[in-house]
Design a protein around this motif. Structure first.
Motif, PDB file in Angstrom:
ATOM      1  N   SER A 136       0.849  -1.187   0.000  1.00  0.00           N
ATOM      2  CA  SER A 136       0.000   0.000   0.000  1.00  0.00           C
ATOM      3  C   SER A 136       0.886   1.239   0.000  1.00  0.00           C
ATOM      4  O   SER A 136       1.984   1.238   0.568  1.00  0.00           O
ATOM      5  CB  SER A 136      -0.909   0.004   1.219  1.00  0.00           C
ATOM      6  N   PRO A 137       0.412   2.329  -0.593  1.00  0.00           N
ATOM      7  CA  PRO A 137       1.212   3.557  -0.589  1.00  0.00           C
ATOM      8  C   PRO A 137       1.428   4.058   0.836  1.00  0.00           C
ATOM      9  O   PRO A 137       0.568   3.915   1.700  1.00  0.00           O
ATOM     10  CB  PRO A 137       0.365   4.535  -1.407  1.00  0.00           C
ATOM     11  N   ALA A 138       2.607   4.667   1.056  1.00  0.00           N
ATOM     12  CA  ALA A 138       2.903   5.234   2.373  1.00  0.00           C
ATOM     13  C   ALA A 138       2.213   6.566   2.561  1.00  0.00           C
ATOM     14  O   ALA A 138       1.882   6.952   3.674  1.00  0.00           O
ATOM     15  CB  ALA A 138       4.420   5.385   2.549  1.00  0.00           C
ATOM     16  N   LEU A 139       2.021   7.289   1.492  1.00  0.00           N
ATOM     17  CA  LEU A 139       1.375   8.602   1.578  1.00  0.00           C
ATOM     18  C   LEU A 139      -0.137   8.473   1.412  1.00  0.00           C
ATOM     19  O   LEU A 139      -0.633   7.610   0.695  1.00  0.00           O
ATOM     20  CB  LEU A 139       1.918   9.535   0.496  1.00  0.00           C
ATOM     21  N   SER A 141      -1.861  10.486  -0.224  1.00  0.00           N
ATOM     22  CA  SER A 141      -2.175  10.849  -1.611  1.00  0.00           C
ATOM     23  C   SER A 141      -1.987   9.689  -2.569  1.00  0.00           C
ATOM     24  O   SER A 141      -2.446   9.726  -3.706  1.00  0.00           O
ATOM     25  CB  SER A 141      -1.298  12.020  -2.047  1.00  0.00           C
ATOM     26  N   GLY A 142      -1.286   8.655  -2.139  1.00  0.00           N
ATOM     27  CA  GLY A 142      -1.034   7.499  -2.989  1.00  0.00           C
ATOM     28  C   GLY A 142       0.126   7.675  -3.947  1.00  0.00           C
ATOM     29  O   GLY A 142       0.406   6.796  -4.753  1.00  0.00           O
ATOM     30  N   GLN A 143       0.836   8.784  -3.901  1.00  0.00           N
ATOM     31  CA  GLN A 143       1.982   8.997  -4.783  1.00  0.00           C
ATOM     32  C   GLN A 143       3.115   8.045  -4.400  1.00  0.00           C
ATOM     33  O   GLN A 143       3.486   7.950  -3.233  1.00  0.00           O
ATOM     34  CB  GLN A 143       2.455  10.436  -4.685  1.00  0.00           C
ATOM     35  N   PRO A 144       3.668   7.333  -5.389  1.00  0.00           N
ATOM     36  CA  PRO A 144       4.731   6.368  -5.074  1.00  0.00           C
ATOM     37  C   PRO A 144       6.085   7.030  -4.831  1.00  0.00           C
ATOM     38  O   PRO A 144       6.928   6.476  -4.130  1.00  0.00           O
ATOM     39  CB  PRO A 144       4.759   5.469  -6.312  1.00  0.00           C
ATOM     40  N   VAL A 145       6.335   8.171  -5.416  1.00  0.00           N
ATOM     41  CA  VAL A 145       7.619   8.846  -5.256  1.00  0.00           C
ATOM     42  C   VAL A 145       7.382  10.127  -4.465  1.00  0.00           C
ATOM     43  O   VAL A 145       6.514  10.930  -4.828  1.00  0.00           O
ATOM     44  CB  VAL A 145       8.265   9.169  -6.623  1.00  0.00           C
ATOM     45  N   TYR A 146       8.177  10.317  -3.432  1.00  0.00           N
ATOM     46  CA  TYR A 146       7.964  11.503  -2.607  1.00  0.00           C
ATOM     47  C   TYR A 146       9.224  11.802  -1.793  1.00  0.00           C
ATOM     48  O   TYR A 146      10.112  10.954  -1.643  1.00  0.00           O
ATOM     49  CB  TYR A 146       6.773  11.303  -1.666  1.00  0.00           C
ATOM     50  N   THR A 147       9.293  13.012  -1.307  1.00  0.00           N
ATOM     51  CA  THR A 147      10.325  13.449  -0.353  1.00  0.00           C
ATOM     52  C   THR A 147       9.650  13.660   0.992  1.00  0.00           C
ATOM     53  O   THR A 147       8.660  14.376   1.080  1.00  0.00           O
ATOM     54  CB  THR A 147      10.991  14.753  -0.818  1.00  0.00           C
ATOM     55  N   LEU A 148      10.209  13.045   2.016  1.00  0.00           N
ATOM     56  CA  LEU A 148       9.597  13.107   3.338  1.00  0.00           C
ATOM     57  C   LEU A 148      10.491  13.902   4.289  1.00  0.00           C
ATOM     58  O   LEU A 148      11.678  13.581   4.462  1.00  0.00           O
ATOM     59  CB  LEU A 148       9.383  11.695   3.899  1.00  0.00           C
ATOM     60  N   HIS A 149       9.941  14.929   4.916  1.00  0.00           N
ATOM     61  CA  HIS A 149      10.629  15.753   5.909  1.00  0.00           C
ATOM     62  C   HIS A 149      10.083  15.414   7.292  1.00  0.00           C
ATOM     63  O   HIS A 149       8.862  15.371   7.478  1.00  0.00           O
ATOM     64  CB  HIS A 149      10.406  17.251   5.633  1.00  0.00           C
ATOM     65  N   THR A 150      10.979  15.192   8.230  1.00  0.00           N
ATOM     66  CA  THR A 150      10.561  14.867   9.600  1.00  0.00           C
ATOM     67  C   THR A 150      11.365  15.716  10.583  1.00  0.00           C
ATOM     68  O   THR A 150      12.602  15.733  10.536  1.00  0.00           O
ATOM     69  CB  THR A 150      10.771  13.382   9.931  1.00  0.00           C
ATOM     70  N   ALA A 151      10.668  16.403  11.460  1.00  0.00           N
ATOM     71  CA  ALA A 151      11.293  17.185  12.538  1.00  0.00           C
ATOM     72  C   ALA A 151      10.744  16.685  13.862  1.00  0.00           C
ATOM     73  O   ALA A 151       9.542  16.424  13.981  1.00  0.00           O
ATOM     74  CB  ALA A 151      11.006  18.669  12.364  1.00  0.00           C
TER      75      ALA A 151
END
Length: 488
Positions: A136-139, A141-151
């Motif tokens: 299943s997609p992690a986002l 939105s279902g977008q397979p390619v993404y940049t994830l920022h975590t603070a």
């Protein structure tokens, strides 16, 4: 304040004041009333006159008098003052002790950080591609390619319920205190070594000069004897005896010169210089002043005047606190951790609604089995405390021994100085009378040779007795703590 709030404050105060393990109490001062079995005479020796100079004066004990902080100035030598000042500035041992003190202080300061919560901030960026054909997609939105920022901001705190951290800080602070006393002890030892080395150097220089004068006199006598032998007025045995005396006097010169150079080398190193680069000259032994008043501290006060004793006490304090650290390690550990942060594909959306997260964890841990390691560590800590206590008692005993040895030496030095003066006076009178008799023909020349040797030995003994009074006075000042006082 509500009842529940008051109860919570009371519990917090009890927890803050709880610290397992023995509480340190400074050892009591020794109850002895004196340093020697018999009381001291009022003065070290009756005042005499003669070639002893300042070293021939009497010294009197001053009970309750404190040693001056710059005690070396009592000897009235500006050259000695300069040597001590250079040593305190340049000696590597003192510099190393200062660095060790800074290290110990910073280590203790770092340990005090355990009193406060630890706060960590994290920020990470990751580029990812999800296998959407399988997972299943992690986002959302279902977008397979993404940049994830975590603070994320994390706060953690270990509750020092049983005082383990406080005991550890107490131990490190005591170790830093011991290092501070070690520095003072190093400075005291350095000043005493510089003074004694300079005085021994001055005595050797005077002894070498006297020996060279003796050699010159013996050579002149040998020349006269050889002429008399050639004239047939004396037997050859007299010449041979004088030749042996000249050879014996000459043989003693290289050994004195070697000792003289060794003292110069030692003094150069004590003042932080290379022997090849130092330009030191011996002190004038006759110019030194002998302090007429000798301080004599109350025995109960000695332990507060010696930095080595105070260092041993601080080490005992640290070992006592380490017992508490070892015991606390056997008891439950309670900690609290909290996190708050955000995750988004755009930095500007990190803390938008729905992108934030938080969490909190309270933990309680208790070691149930460690193969007896914690128990044996606690026993080892108690053994280390007992060792530190025994070492403290040893240092105290040695401190009293140092003072007793110095007092005995100074009493005997006075008698030795007086005896050396009387010996020199008698030898000088005997030499003058024998020389007159030889010139009148009533005594053989060998009698003059024996009288000359006796006088030469008396002169050397007088120089050595003079130097001993100076160096043993230094030893007393050092044994009494050199004017240092423990802070109240």
């Amino acid at each position: 304040m509500t009842r529940s709030g008051a109860f919570a404050a009371t519990v917090a105060a009890c927890i803050a004041g709880c610290a397992v393990g023995p509480s340190f109490k400074p050892p009591a001062a020794p109850s002895v009333q004196g340093y020697l079995p018999d009381p001291l005479a009022a003065i070290t020796t009756p005042a005499t006159t003669g070639p002893g100079g300042a070293a021939a004066t009497s010294q009197r004990w001053m009970p309750g008098m404190n040693v001056p902080e710059q005690w070396w100035k009592l000897f009235g030598s500006s050259e000695l003052d300069t040597l001590v000042g250079e040593a305190l500035r340049q000696n590597p041992t003192v510099q190393a002790a200062r660095a060790s003190l800074r290290q110990a202080q910073e280590t203790a300061a770092a340990a005090r950080g355990s009193y406060w919560p630890e706060v960590d901030a994290d920020y990470s960026v990751s580029r990812q591609h999800d296998a959407t054909g399988t997972l299943s997609p992690a986002l959302a939105s279902g977008q397979p390619v993404y940049t994830l920022h975590t603070a994320q901001l994390s706060v953690s705190y270990l509750f020092d319920v049983f005082g383990g951290n406080r005991r550890r800080v107490e131990s490190l602070e005591s170790s830093a205190e011991a290092q501070r006393y070690e520095l003072e002890g190093a400075k005291l030892t350095l000043c005493a070594n510089v003074a004694v080395t300079a005085m021994q150097w001055a005595a050797l220089a005077a002894q070498t000069q006297a020996t060279l004068e003796i050699v010159a006199s013996e050579r002149e006598s040998l020349v006269i004897l050889r002429r008399q032998y050639e004239l047939g007025s004396i037997p050859q045995t007299d010449v041979m005896a004088q030749e042996a005396a000249v050879a014996a006097a000459e043989a003693s010169v290289p050994a004195l010169q070697r000792q003289l150079e060794e003292q110069r080398h030692s003094l150069a190193v004590l003042t932080g210089q290379f022997p090849s680069e130092s330009h030191l000259t011996p002190l004038d032994l006759a110019s030194l002043e002998l302090p007429p008043d000798l301080p004599l501290s109350v025995p109960a006060d000695l332990v507060r005047q010696r930095p080595d004793v105070m260092a041993a006490e601080a080490q005992l304090h640290a070992a006592t606190a380490d017992v508490g650290v070892a015991i606390a390690a056997m008891l439950p550990q309670i900690s609290l951790t909290a996190q708050r942060g955000g995750t988004a594909t755009q930095p500007s959306q990190l803390f938008a609604a729905g992108n934030t997260f938080w969490g909190g964890t309270a933990s309680f841990s208790q070691t149930l089995f460690s193969g007896g390691a914690l128990r044996h560590q606690a026993r080892a800590a108690r053994a280390a405390m007992d060792e530190a206590g025994a070492y403290y008692r040893l240092v105290v005993l040695q401190a009293f021994q140092n003072v007793a040895d110095s007092l005995t030496a100074l009493q005997l030095d006075g008698a030795a100085m007086e005896a050396a003066q009387r010996s020199e006076h008698a030898a000088a009178a005997s030499l003058a009378a024998t020389r007159s008799n030889v010139e009148n023909g009533t005594n053989p020349y060998l009698a003059l040779l024996n009288a000359q040797q006796t006088y030469d030995n008396a002169v050397v003994n007088l120089l050595q007795a003079r130097a001993s009074r100076y160096s043993d006075t230094v030893a007393l000042f050092a044994a009494l703590g050199g004017g240092w006082r423990a802070p109240q």
